[in-house]
Design an enzyme around this catalytic site. Sequence first.
Site, PDB file in Angstrom:
ATOM      1  N   HIS A 121       0.876  -1.185   0.000  1.00 25.69           N
ATOM      2  CA  HIS A 121       0.000   0.000   0.000  1.00 25.69           C
ATOM      3  C   HIS A 121       0.911   1.233   0.000  1.00 25.69           C
ATOM      4  CE1 HIS A 121      -4.308   1.372   1.049  1.00 25.69           C
ATOM      5  NE2 HIS A 121      -3.629   2.454   0.739  1.00 25.69           N
ATOM      6  N   TYR A 293     -15.013   5.449  -4.441  1.00 24.30           N
ATOM      7  CA  TYR A 293     -15.290   6.683  -3.692  1.00 24.30           C
ATOM      8  C   TYR A 293     -16.265   7.608  -4.413  1.00 24.30           C
ATOM      9  CZ  TYR A 293     -11.577   5.411  -0.513  1.00 24.30           C
ATOM     10  OH  TYR A 293     -10.822   4.753   0.425  1.00 24.30           O
ATOM     11  N   GLU A 351     -12.492  -0.804  -0.196  1.00 25.09           N
ATOM     12  CA  GLU A 351     -12.509   0.537   0.403  1.00 25.09           C
ATOM     13  C   GLU A 351     -13.742   1.267  -0.091  1.00 25.09           C
ATOM     14  OE1 GLU A 351      -8.997   3.028  -0.077  1.00 25.09           O
ATOM     15  OE2 GLU A 351      -7.696   1.293   0.230  1.00 25.09           O
TER      16      GLU A 351
HETATM   17  C1  BGC Z   1      -6.283   4.782  -0.723  1.00 22.45           C
HETATM   18  C2  BGC Z   1      -6.229   5.194   0.729  1.00 22.45           C
HETATM   19  C3  BGC Z   1      -6.661   6.648   0.835  1.00 22.45           C
HETATM   20  C4  BGC Z   1      -8.087   6.750   0.369  1.00 22.45           C
HETATM   21  C5  BGC Z   1      -8.691   8.136   0.461  1.00 22.45           C
HETATM   22  C6  BGC Z   1      -7.485   5.281  -1.477  1.00 22.45           C
HETATM   23  O1  BGC Z   1      -7.077   5.739  -2.721  1.00 22.45           O
HETATM   24  O2  BGC Z   1      -6.118   3.399  -0.866  1.00 22.45           O
HETATM   25  O3  BGC Z   1      -4.944   4.972   1.206  1.00 22.45           O
HETATM   26  O4  BGC Z   1      -6.514   7.150   2.127  1.00 22.45           O
HETATM   27  O5  BGC Z   1      -8.178   6.358  -0.975  1.00 22.45           O
HETATM   28  O6  BGC Z   1      -8.008   9.019  -0.359  1.00 22.45           O
END
Ligand code: BGC
Length: 455
Positions: A121, A293, A351
């Site tokens: 990571h 995201y 994530e």
């Molecule tokens: C990453 C994390 C990061 C998160 C928010 C992802 O791209 O894996 O390490 O903190 O997004 O930006």
Amino acid sequence: MRGAQFPKGFLWGSATAAYQIEGSPLADGAGPSIWHRFVHTPGLVRDGDTGDVACDHYRRWADDVALMRRLGLQAYRFSISWSRILPAGTGAVNDAGLDFYERLVDALLENGIEPLVTLYHWDLPAALDDRGGWLNPEISKWFADYADVMYRRLDDRVKKWVTLNEPWVVSDGGYLHGALAPGHRNRFEAPIASHNLLRAHGAAVETYRATGHHEIGLVVNIEPKYRASEDPADVAATARAEAYMNRQYLDPVCLGRYPEEMAEIFGEAWPQWPARDLARIRQPIDFLGVNYYTRSVTRHDPNAWPLRACAVRQKQATYTETGWEVFPPGLTETLLWIKRRYGDIPLYITENGAAFFDPPTAKKGRVEDPLRVDYLREHIRAVHEAIRQGVDVRGYMVWSLLDNLEWSLGYSKRFGIVHVDFASLERTPKDSARFYAKVIATNGAVLEESPAAAS
Ligand code: BGC
């Protein structure tokens, strides 16, 4: 599947990364990483923040595992710091580093929490950067050798391994635009870094088939691209953006070829890669991890280098503190797109989460974060919708367990469901953690309740 109930055995967890939470980066014989160097170079990280202390997880790991248990987490995705294990990146193994992760894994298992281990990571050993880092073709062997050390030590207890976290960010942020370590800005380097990341992934999977007995996969970040208009220039720009971010890694891994648009984007900087490399990159993987995201609405922009595409801000949307549009349907669309394009590979959301402005300190043991509660509710519903439409999604990990070092944005952005007071290092579960604990305890059934009743 009834209501918003998730399939039996669906894995609920949260995720972190070593450099963002551990602190004590040089303790017990560890070597420096490129992030240690980057944060200690003036001007590169907001407010001069560093990971020297971070959340002090390196020393508070036992309390953090107890906290996870209290929240009812069933899984915890974390990453290994390569330079704790191999201080020079290759060669001598540092037992103290291995012991740290072994203790963590044992504590998780004792508490009924399944570890998901990410091998990379973003915190490359600095000693390897000195030898060219991701630009040196030898790195696939360096990475596979390091991975093998980890498999031999932990595969009897770790059932899910991840080779790389978000290779796109490593190449784009580290070698093309330079906002992330090692901070290069070079159109000729980025394709080489990408290709070597893929070769390293392939080599680590190959090694796992010889040494390991469980499952190994890759984690990619996907951001669906929607065209701003039907103008042919916008349509072409959207295709380039989509190829660059969403297909640059998955096409080689799943289909054995790069998207055609790569040559259009990079021009003379895009090499002809040997077919034998692509054959080794295309190793069957056991699962794919998806980090989601936001989406982007894309239009042609001749000044955006080198993509000639940019994102258009939406008037009616909510944006997070990192400037990302909140767009839950994009997660359903992403999962359906992966199934359509790459087939029925088991998927995990590795994530998903958001930075919002939270009160800087807890009041009477409470931190109210209603926007994050909404974000999680709507995105978890979006996952459910994809499952309802037939996608094989097996788990969901919130980013992140703790507020932590948001890379070059330092501690200015809080993604945690648990608040961290960076002066006292005290942890306080936010309302979103309480909400998520209910989601887990009811296997999603709480999502059927109205927002007011559920939070
Ligand atoms: C990453 C994390 C990061 C998160 C928010 C992802 O791209 O894996 O390490 O903190 O997004 O930006």
